[in-house]
Design a protein around this motif. Structure first.
Motif, mmCIF file in Angstrom:
data_model
loop_
_atom_site.group_PDB
_atom_site.id
_atom_site.type_symbol
_atom_site.label_atom_id
_atom_site.label_comp_id
_atom_site.label_asym_id
_atom_site.label_seq_id
_atom_site.Cartn_x
_atom_site.Cartn_y
_atom_site.Cartn_z
ATOM 1 N N ALA A 323 1.429 -8.040 10.631
ATOM 2 C CA ALA A 323 2.280 -7.968 9.441
ATOM 3 C C ALA A 323 1.909 -9.077 8.458
ATOM 4 O O ALA A 323 1.846 -8.853 7.245
ATOM 5 C CB ALA A 323 3.748 -8.082 9.838
ATOM 6 N N ARG A 324 1.631 -10.267 8.985
ATOM 7 C CA ARG A 324 1.242 -11.377 8.107
ATOM 8 C C ARG A 324 -0.075 -11.084 7.394
ATOM 9 O O ARG A 324 -0.225 -11.281 6.197
ATOM 10 C CB ARG A 324 1.112 -12.668 8.924
ATOM 11 N N THR A 325 -1.029 -10.573 8.195
ATOM 12 C CA THR A 325 -2.333 -10.249 7.621
ATOM 13 C C THR A 325 -2.192 -9.187 6.534
ATOM 14 O O THR A 325 -2.700 -9.341 5.421
ATOM 15 C CB THR A 325 -3.274 -9.728 8.728
ATOM 16 N N ALA A 326 -1.480 -8.106 6.847
ATOM 17 C CA ALA A 326 -1.339 -7.016 5.885
ATOM 18 C C ALA A 326 -0.658 -7.507 4.616
ATOM 19 O O ALA A 326 -1.103 -7.215 3.503
ATOM 20 C CB ALA A 326 -0.553 -5.864 6.511
ATOM 21 N N ALA A 327 0.407 -8.298 4.764
ATOM 22 C CA ALA A 327 1.142 -8.774 3.582
ATOM 23 C C ALA A 327 0.226 -9.627 2.696
ATOM 24 O O ALA A 327 0.181 -9.443 1.477
ATOM 25 C CB ALA A 327 2.371 -9.576 4.009
ATOM 26 N N SER A 335 -8.984 -13.454 0.893
ATOM 27 C CA SER A 335 -9.112 -14.796 0.339
ATOM 28 C C SER A 335 -8.911 -15.786 1.484
ATOM 29 O O SER A 335 -8.684 -15.401 2.612
ATOM 30 C CB SER A 335 -8.058 -15.041 -0.738
ATOM 31 N N GLU A 336 -8.983 -17.048 1.119
ATOM 32 C CA GLU A 336 -8.805 -18.055 2.164
ATOM 33 C C GLU A 336 -7.429 -17.985 2.789
ATOM 34 O O GLU A 336 -7.231 -18.313 3.938
ATOM 35 C CB GLU A 336 -9.005 -19.453 1.557
#
Lengths: 877, 148
Positions: A323-327, A335-336
């Motif tokens: 979820a963190r990655t997708a958001a 990006s970084e």
């Protein structure tokens, strides 16, 4: 001064409203549409909000309620309500500007024009679509598996079905002995059924633990009253002879049951993707790349429906990291700041029906060249194994059954590739109370994951400290570390403490602004300098006028050490209102009256007196959880008369109002019970009479059970005693309440004298060293060295304190006086028991209405305004 | 109480007083050091906004802090807990400002301004109060904030 403050709030409200308007009218916002509102779907929404995204968010949930906590579903059967399990509410979403639709199951996706349609025909446009559809339970294709009492364990609706079925069932079977299956078995057990687990494989939890671990787990779970049947393949479910159904196994045996719960694994809910040509793996699951994108660029998938590198992740933590990655990817592209999802560690630690189980990394030793160390303590039911690489330098995995205290340490070794000590076995062996080595906070690299729920690394914590945070609470708020499962609390504290120490920051343990001392310091000051009053303490060691934190804390210390009457002149202003009026204040300002009923034993005559008093003063009457009787609704001016009657009848104060020993609960014991092996009631009465009136940092509860059936629930008490054939087993630092904790077994087969001696010392040591309002459970959790340390202090006198501790307790025991008996015989004390200093009238705002034949406080709407006492209130509008 | 003419709500609602007068509520001996008591007073005597014909009474909490030898009088009604209990709170100071903490939900109120530290949108009426010749007195029509 005041109008300014009010104006400020008002202006702020207007401003916020305007800015929202601007956004929605003049700027086109990207619309993110999320299908599914499970834990991961909800977490994803939170992540978008957290990054202050300028996107509009719309959630479509197929269920009737917003996201809830599936991890703790089984607690529904131990008292949690549906409300407790909810992670959010529709209102909360609305308040945060999220569009939310429940009962909205999507059955059509138009990828070309980017819109979806629900079964009820509503259409929703999207720019970005996120599939968080989760998974569904796999039900093995067994003939007869579709009958009414064949259920699954996945949603709150399932829980309601299980609850309904359990009410008309006596026996329940869970099919599947994995992690979820055992959770489900716990649920059935909590629901009061004779519970069985049927597993196809030769062992329980085959994914997480090895064969030896599985065998021990089986034994332990069976000892808790759950029957485990491994290597059983169910062939069909037919009508039963003694129960509703009969399960027939491939080996010809059978099992009769009323209820069958399938928990044989999960399958990704990927049908929507499948139907609308989004790429699916060979064995199901929506294929995603490292940024959680599916084969369709504008469609993402996260959680248990997603397939990454041919793997489905059936735990919540990896779902959160997707979820963190997708958001991040949706908001800022590659990006970084965007962490790629590169798989997840599946290590787990949990308590199944009270049995501790831990599994780390390569638990089965499948890595080439892997070597293992294992340790088994059969009498205590502990099994530990570590898997190391061929060079014996790195930890690859571990299995822990019965004792997971080394889990955090081992996990850090594995995750961070920390070089193992010379003798790796020392990590799981303990010799005569010596603590196994733990990883010091300093030796962890910045990349070390401290909180896996919220993906907080040691580096994140260091950064937060660099940015000016300087307390544990501040770190928790700003990084969210330790606010998920809380399993990392101890590790987090040691990292924060050690980092603060490095910066030369002293950790502030001041009790309040008036004393630059911790409660423990104040206790020692009062003891050593023999200070007897707050005025003396304040003038010699504090400043200002004191407050509602330091005053009651000092009062408690004076009472613990000197045991003077709490209503004596220098102490009276220090007491909380409950202590001042020797009763528990209720919401309407009335008090409750709770006489002591030691051990829960009461004569009929005394019961009658309680009834008479309750009737005479029209008090609401209820039985408490501590085996006594609570009389509610007493007004200040009536308390002395009520207690005069009670004291006359031989009652004493119950200290229900005090941070002190409350009750010693007991079962009926060997005197009457067919199974009891010792006189639990007799011991309970003796213990209650010994420690009654002991003022402590917080309330203390005891229980004594007469046999191992544990009917008095002693393991959930601060001090729990369970009878054995040879004496008493002593459990310490248990706790019910908000965060239940089982007591730790402190010593076994004690004779009564030794038992009392140990309890004397433990309680005195707790009173001496605990923080203010710290229950014994938290005290133990914060005690460096934990149980082993406490045992060393109490049993081996390692600090040379025992004599002091015992005499401290002896003094309290010897100087006991019933506070109510003393109060009613003392005119000076009685002065306070009136509502008005200049009138005999009573408070007309205290009003009652009748409910179920007794009084209860009237609500604000029910109160009659016919009296002439004004509600003195200033309207600031 | 015996030898002085004190104001009791039972007897004195018809008493004639003039704004600016100090009316006696009880004696110093009735107070509890570093703690509170509660008095019931006719509203029109102490509150500028109440009329005699309203026949209203108000509950006033009176605290005596020995260390600074001061008495404070504030409304006894806890607007957050919605009960007449303020006099049973613990007194002390926050940054040297005398305060009382609600015995119900522990919010702190300034004894000087009546303002709640945690929720400044709540404010208790405060009354001018003094000890004169061993008598505890409240000033007629003396609500602090209305005179500001």
């Amino acid at each position: 001064m005041i109008p300014v403050a009010v104006g400020f709030f008002y202006l702020k409200g207007i401003k916020m409203g305007q800015s929202i308007d601007n956004q929605s009218t003049s700027i086109h916002q990207t619309k993110v549409l999320i299908i599914g509102n499970g834990m991961v779907g909800h977490y994803f929404v939170e992540q978008l909000l957290l990054q202050q995204a300028t996107v509009s968010i719309c959630v479509l949930s197929g269920e009737s309620r917003p996201a809830y906590d599936r991890v703790h579903l089984s607690e529904f059967f131990s008292g949690k309500t549906e409300q407790d399990l909810l992670l959010t509410t529709e209102q909360e979403y609305i308040d945060k500007g999220v569009e939310f639709h429940s009962n909205s199951k999507v059955d059509f996706i138009n990828k070309q024009d980017k819109w979806v349609r629900t079964t009820s025909g509503n259409e929703y446009h999207y720019d970005i679509l996120v599939l968080a559809t989760g998974s569904y339970p796999f039900v093995p294709p067994i003939p007869g598996n579709d009958q009414p009492h064949c259920l699954v364990y996945r949603t709150i609706d399932d829980l309601h079905d299980i609850e309904a079925s359990a009410k008309c069932s006596e026996v329940g079977v869970v099919v599947g002995g994995g992690l979820l299956g055992l959770e489900a078995a716990n649920a059935l057990k909590e629901a009061g059924l004779e519970t069985h687990v049927v597993e196809f494989a030769p062992q329980l939890m085959a994914v997480q633990v090895d064969e030896a671990g599985g065998e021990l787990l089986k034994q332990k779970i069976q000892a808790l009253g759950v029957n485990v049947h491994t290597q059983k393949a169910t062939q069909e479910i037919v009508k039963g002879d003694t129960c509703r159904y009969k399960m027939v196994f491939a080996d010809g045996t059978y099992l009769e049951t009323d209820l069958i719960l399938f928990s044989a694994g999960i399958r990704p809910s990927d049908s929507l993707a499948r139907e609308f040509d989004i790429k699916i793996g060979d064995r199901g699951g929506i294929t995603i790349n490292d940024y959680c994108q599916t084969s369709e660029e504008s469609v993402y998938a996260i959680g248990e429906c997603a397939l990454w590198n041919n793997r489905i992740f059936g735990l919540v933590a990896p779902g959160y990291s997707m979820a963190r990655t997708a958001a991040s990817h949706i908001l800022s592209g590659v990006s970084e700041q965007t962490p790629a999802f590169l798989g997840a560690d599946m290590s787990t630690k949990l308590k199944l029906m009270g049995v501790e189980v831990g599994s780390i990394g390569d638990a089965h030793g499948n890595t080439a060249g892997a070597q293992t160390y294992s340790f088994e303590n059969e009498p205590k039911g502990i099994y530990k194994k570590i898997v190391v690489d061929s060079t014996e330098e790195k930890l690859l995995g571990a299995v822990l059954i019965g004792d997971t205290s080394q889990y955090d340490t081992l996990l850090q070794y594995m995750l961070n590739g920390i070089t193992l000590p010379e003798a790796p076995e020392s990590l799981i062996m303990s010799f005569d109370g010596a603590e196994a080595p733990s990883v010091g906070a300093d030796s962890l690299p910045d990349t070390a994951s401290i909180c896996s729920c919220h993906n907080v690394t040691k580096g994140d914590i260091v950064t937060a400290l660099d940015n000016g945070e300087n307390s544990l609470a501040g770190i928790k708020t700003c990084t969210k570390a330790s606010t998920g499962c809380g399993g990392c609390a101890a590790l987090l504290k040691s990292v924060v403490d050690s980092e603060l120490e490095k910066r030369g920051v002293e950790v502030n343990t001041d009790i309040c602004e008036h004393f630059a001392h911790s409660r423990q310091d104040l206790f020692n000051i009062v003891q050593v300098e023999q200070i007897a009053t707050f005025d003396d303490l304040l003038s010699s060691h504090g400043k200002g006028l004191g407050c509602d934190i330091c005053k009651p804390a000092a009062a408690s210390i004076f009472a613990s050490l000197n045991n003077e009457f709490v209503l004596k002149k220098p102490h009276i202003g220090l007491q909380d209102t409950n202590d001042t009026y020797l009763g528990n204040m209720q919401k309407d300002g009335t008090y409750s009256v709770v006489p002591r009923v030691a051990g829960g034993e009461i004569t009929p005559d005394k019961l009658i007196v309680l009834g008479q008093v309750a009737k005479k003063y029209a008090l609401y009457t209820k039985i408490t959880g501590g085996q006594r009787i609570d009389l509610f609704g007493a007004q200040v001016q009536d308390l002395p008369q009520i207690w005069s009657i009670l004291v006359e009848a031989g009652f004493e104060t119950g200290h229900a109002y005090a941070k002190a020993l409350r009750t010693v609960k007991s079962c009926v014991g060997s005197t009457w019970c067919r199974y009891g092996v010792q006189d639990s009631v007799g011991l309970a009465i003796d213990l209650e009479n010994r420690y009654k009136g002991l003022r402590a940092p917080h309330k203390i509860k005891f229980a004594v059970s007469g046999c191992t059936r544990e009917c008095a629930e002693a393991q959930s008490k601060d001090i729990g005693v369970i009878a054995t054939e040879n004496g008493w087993n002593l459990y310490v630092c248990g706790n019910g309440g908000m965060k239940p904790r089982h007591g730790d077994l402190f010593a076994t087969d004690l004779d009564t004298d030794t038992l009392v001696k140990y309890i004397d010392r433990i309680l005195s040591f707790y009173v001496k060293t605990a923080d203010r309002l710290q229950r014994t459970a938290t005290w133990m959790d914060n005690l460096e060295g934990g149980l082993a340390y406490l045992q060393d202090v109490i049993i081996n006198d390692s600090l040379g304190l025992n004599q002091t501790l015992e005499s401290q307790m002896e003094k309290v025991v010897d100087t006991y006086e019933c506070e109510w008996k003393k109060a009613i015989s003392n005119p000076e004390s009685l002065k306070r028991f009136r509502q008005f200093v200049n009138s005999d009238k009573t408070d007309s705002n205290i009003q009652f209405v009748e409910e179920r034949g007794q009084i209860r406080p009237a609500t604000e709407d029910e109160k009659s305004q016919s009296n002439n006492q004004s509600i003195d209130i200033i309207e600031l509008v | 109480m015996q030898d002085t003419q004190t104001l009791s709500s039972n007897t004195t609602s018809e008493m004639k007083v003039i704004a600016g007068d100090w009316i006696t509520v009880c004696t110093k001996n009735d107070l509890v050091e570093n703690s509170g008591v509660c008095a019931l007073l006719p509203a029109h005597l102490v509150r500028g906004d109440a009329k005699i014909e309203d026949n209203l009474e108000v509950q006033i909490a009176i605290f005596y802090i020995k260390q600074i030898n001061k008495v404070f009088a504030i409304s006894n009604y806890d607007p957050i807990g919605k009960a007449n209990v303020m006099y049973r709170g613990i007194v002390g100071s926050i940054s040297d400002e005398p305060m009382v903490s609600s015995p119900l939900y522990k919010q702190h109120f300034s004894l000087e301004t009546g303002i709640c530290f945690e929720k400044p949108e709540y404010m208790l009426r405060t009354y001018l109060c003094r000890i004169q010749d061993n008598l505890v007195q409240v000033k007629v029509g003396s609500i602090n904030h209305s005179s500001q």
